[in-house]
Each structure stands twice: as structure tokens, then as C-alpha cells.
Design a protein around this motif. Structure first.
Motif, short mmCIF file in Angstrom:
data_model
loop_
_atom_site.label_atom_id
_atom_site.label_comp_id
_atom_site.label_asym_id
_atom_site.label_seq_id
_atom_site.Cartn_x
_atom_site.Cartn_y
_atom_site.Cartn_z
N UNK A 1 14.01 5.34 -2.04
CA UNK A 1 12.74 5.66 -2.70
C UNK A 1 12.42 4.63 -3.79
N UNK A 2 13.42 4.25 -4.58
CA UNK A 2 13.22 3.22 -5.61
C UNK A 2 12.77 1.92 -4.95
N UNK A 3 13.45 1.52 -3.88
CA UNK A 3 13.07 0.31 -3.17
C UNK A 3 11.66 0.39 -2.61
N UNK A 4 11.32 1.54 -2.05
CA UNK A 4 10.00 1.72 -1.47
C UNK A 4 8.91 1.59 -2.52
N UNK B 1 0.84 -1.20 0.00
CA UNK B 1 0.00 0.00 0.00
C UNK B 1 0.88 1.25 0.00
N UNK B 2 1.94 1.26 0.83
CA UNK B 2 2.85 2.41 0.87
C UNK B 2 3.49 2.60 -0.50
N UNK B 3 3.95 1.53 -1.11
CA UNK B 3 4.58 1.62 -2.44
C UNK B 3 3.63 2.24 -3.45
N UNK B 4 2.41 1.74 -3.49
CA UNK B 4 1.41 2.26 -4.42
C UNK B 4 1.10 3.72 -4.13
N UNK C 1 12.13 -3.22 1.23
CA UNK C 1 12.74 -2.46 2.32
C UNK C 1 11.82 -2.36 3.51
N UNK C 2 12.23 -1.51 4.44
CA UNK C 2 11.48 -1.32 5.67
C UNK C 2 11.62 0.14 6.08
N UNK C 3 10.82 1.04 5.49
CA UNK C 3 10.98 2.47 5.79
C UNK C 3 10.69 2.77 7.25
N UNK C 4 11.51 3.65 7.85
CA UNK C 4 11.26 4.03 9.24
C UNK C 4 10.30 5.21 9.31
N UNK C 5 9.90 5.55 10.51
CA UNK C 5 8.91 6.61 10.71
C UNK C 5 9.40 7.95 10.16
N UNK C 6 10.67 8.28 10.39
CA UNK C 6 11.19 9.55 9.88
C UNK C 6 11.08 9.63 8.36
N UNK D 1 5.19 2.00 14.48
CA UNK D 1 6.00 2.65 13.44
C UNK D 1 7.33 3.12 13.99
N UNK D 2 7.45 3.15 15.31
CA UNK D 2 8.71 3.53 15.93
C UNK D 2 8.87 2.74 17.21
N UNK D 3 10.08 2.25 17.45
CA UNK D 3 10.43 1.60 18.70
C UNK D 3 11.74 2.21 19.17
N UNK D 4 11.75 2.69 20.40
CA UNK D 4 12.95 3.31 20.97
C UNK D 4 13.89 2.29 21.55
N UNK D 5 15.12 2.71 21.85
CA UNK D 5 16.12 1.78 22.38
C UNK D 5 15.75 1.18 23.74
N UNK D 6 14.89 1.84 24.50
CA UNK D 6 14.48 1.32 25.81
C UNK D 6 13.10 0.66 25.77
#
Length: 192
Positions: free
Chosen positions: A40-43, A10-13, A48-53, A89-94
Motif C-alpha cells: 500500500x505504501x508503494x502504491x 492515477x492509481x496512487x492519487x 510497484x505493479x499492483x495485480x487485479x486482485x 489487468x490480468x493475464x493467465x498462465x495459458x
């Protein structure tokens, strides 16, 4: 197909469709969003696995919400979303986590997020497009909200709001987990 693979498709589309609607080449979107062309090409190939940022930068550059990038076909009149059906969509180090629950439709969409912040875990966000307003309502524990270099402690039962077109961050404070609901109010006319 797994839920993660379906979301990535869905994100790719949606990225490709929004990029083409905006009349942007991959090179231009890459430059404006500060996302590598390779990513961007991969996405756009659902790889890939795009992060929240990355998702936030693409959404801001394309003038749409993060959940618009992630959503598939419309589901019906009423949408009910359960936390256990959504990947963070985000996981912190702790161990902190952030989940995008949904985005409302209409001329000025609102993203609804759930966050769990562990003490001293911090999520830093780049400035959003002008007109974006964020609101955080702490339901348990406490957090430190950093907006444009200034710190503000927000405790359980308190709500804070700010214009999010400046650098900002969320940090867990105290000795216990902090839970909060965050809304991101997008400016009128943001594609949805």
C-alpha cells in the motif's frame, strides 16, 4: 511519461484520496483490504505493479470501482475506448487476458470488461461487497462459471448473471478460446 506510468500515478492519487475521504489510516486500509502495508505504501508512492486482485480488494474496501482507482481527469461527454490502448489487468498462465474497458458514471456505476479465456485457464475472485452483481455474455467458445462452489457452463450466445458477494471464478472450457463481455454492477452509492 508512458501510459503504464500515468495509470500508476492515477492509481496512487486515487487510492490515497479515497483512503483519506474514508478516514482510514494506511494500517486500517491494509487490514481491511488484506493488502500488505508495504504494498500500500508503494502504491501510494506510484511504485510497484499492483495485480487485479489487489485493485479489486482496495476498490471493494473503499466502496469504489476498480476503474475509479485507475482513471485520470474526465475526458468529456462521450468516451470511446479502444482495446489496443488498454493494458490487460490480468493475464493467465495459458495466455488468457482481462481488460477493464470503462466504468459508467451515475449513482450505480457499471464496469465493462472484455475477457479472453484459454481452455483450462482460470481466474478466481474473492467475494465482492454486498450488492455487486456480475453478468457474463459469452461471444465465442465456452466457459465454466463457478459461483459459491457450483459450476455452470456458459456457451457462445448465452448470458449468465449472479450476486458476486460469494467466491466465484471463470474458467475456459472446451478446446478453443472463449471471449466474453463481463459487466460488474456496483451498488447504488458506490463512489465513482
Amino acid at each position: 511519461m508512458s501510459e503504464a506510468a500515468g495509470t500508476l500515478r492515477a492509481v496512487a492519487h486515487n487510492v490515497r484520496a479515497a483512503r483519506l475521504r474514508a478516514g482510514l489510516s494506511m494500517e486500517e486500509l491494509s487490514r481491511r483490504a488484506q493488502v500488505s502495508k508495504g504494498a500500500l505504501v508503494g502504491l501510494e508512492k506510484a511504485q510497484g505493479n499492483p495485480n487485479l486482485n489487489t485493485l479489486v480488494r482496495l476498490a471493494d474496501t473503499l466502496g469504489i470501482s476498480v476503474s475509479t482507482l485507475m482513471q485520470g481527469a474526465p475526458e468529456g461527454r462521450v468516451r470511446v475506448v479502444a482495446l489496443d490502448t488498454i493494458a490487460p489487468l490480468w493475464t493467465g498462465p495459458r495466455g488468457s487476458q482481462a481488460w477493464l474497458m470503462l466504468t459508467t458514471s451515475g449513482p450505480a456505476p457499471v464496469e465493462v470488461w472484455r475477457w479472453s479465456l484459454e481452455p483450462e485457464d482460470e481466474y478466481t475472485s474473492h467475494p465482492h461487497q454486498p450488492g455487486v452483481v456480475e453478468t457474463v455474455s459469452v461471444t465465442s467458445g465456452r466457459m465454466t462459471l463457478l459461483v459459491d462452489g457450483r459450476e455452470q457452463v456458459v456457451e457462445a450466445g448465452q448470458t449468465a448473471t449472479f450476486d458476486a458477494d460469494v467466491a466465484h471464478a471463470y474458467r475456459g472450457a472446451g478446446h478453443a478460446s472463449c471471449t466474453l463481455i463481463m459487466t460488474v454492477h456496483l451498488p447504488p452509492g458506490s463512489a465513482n
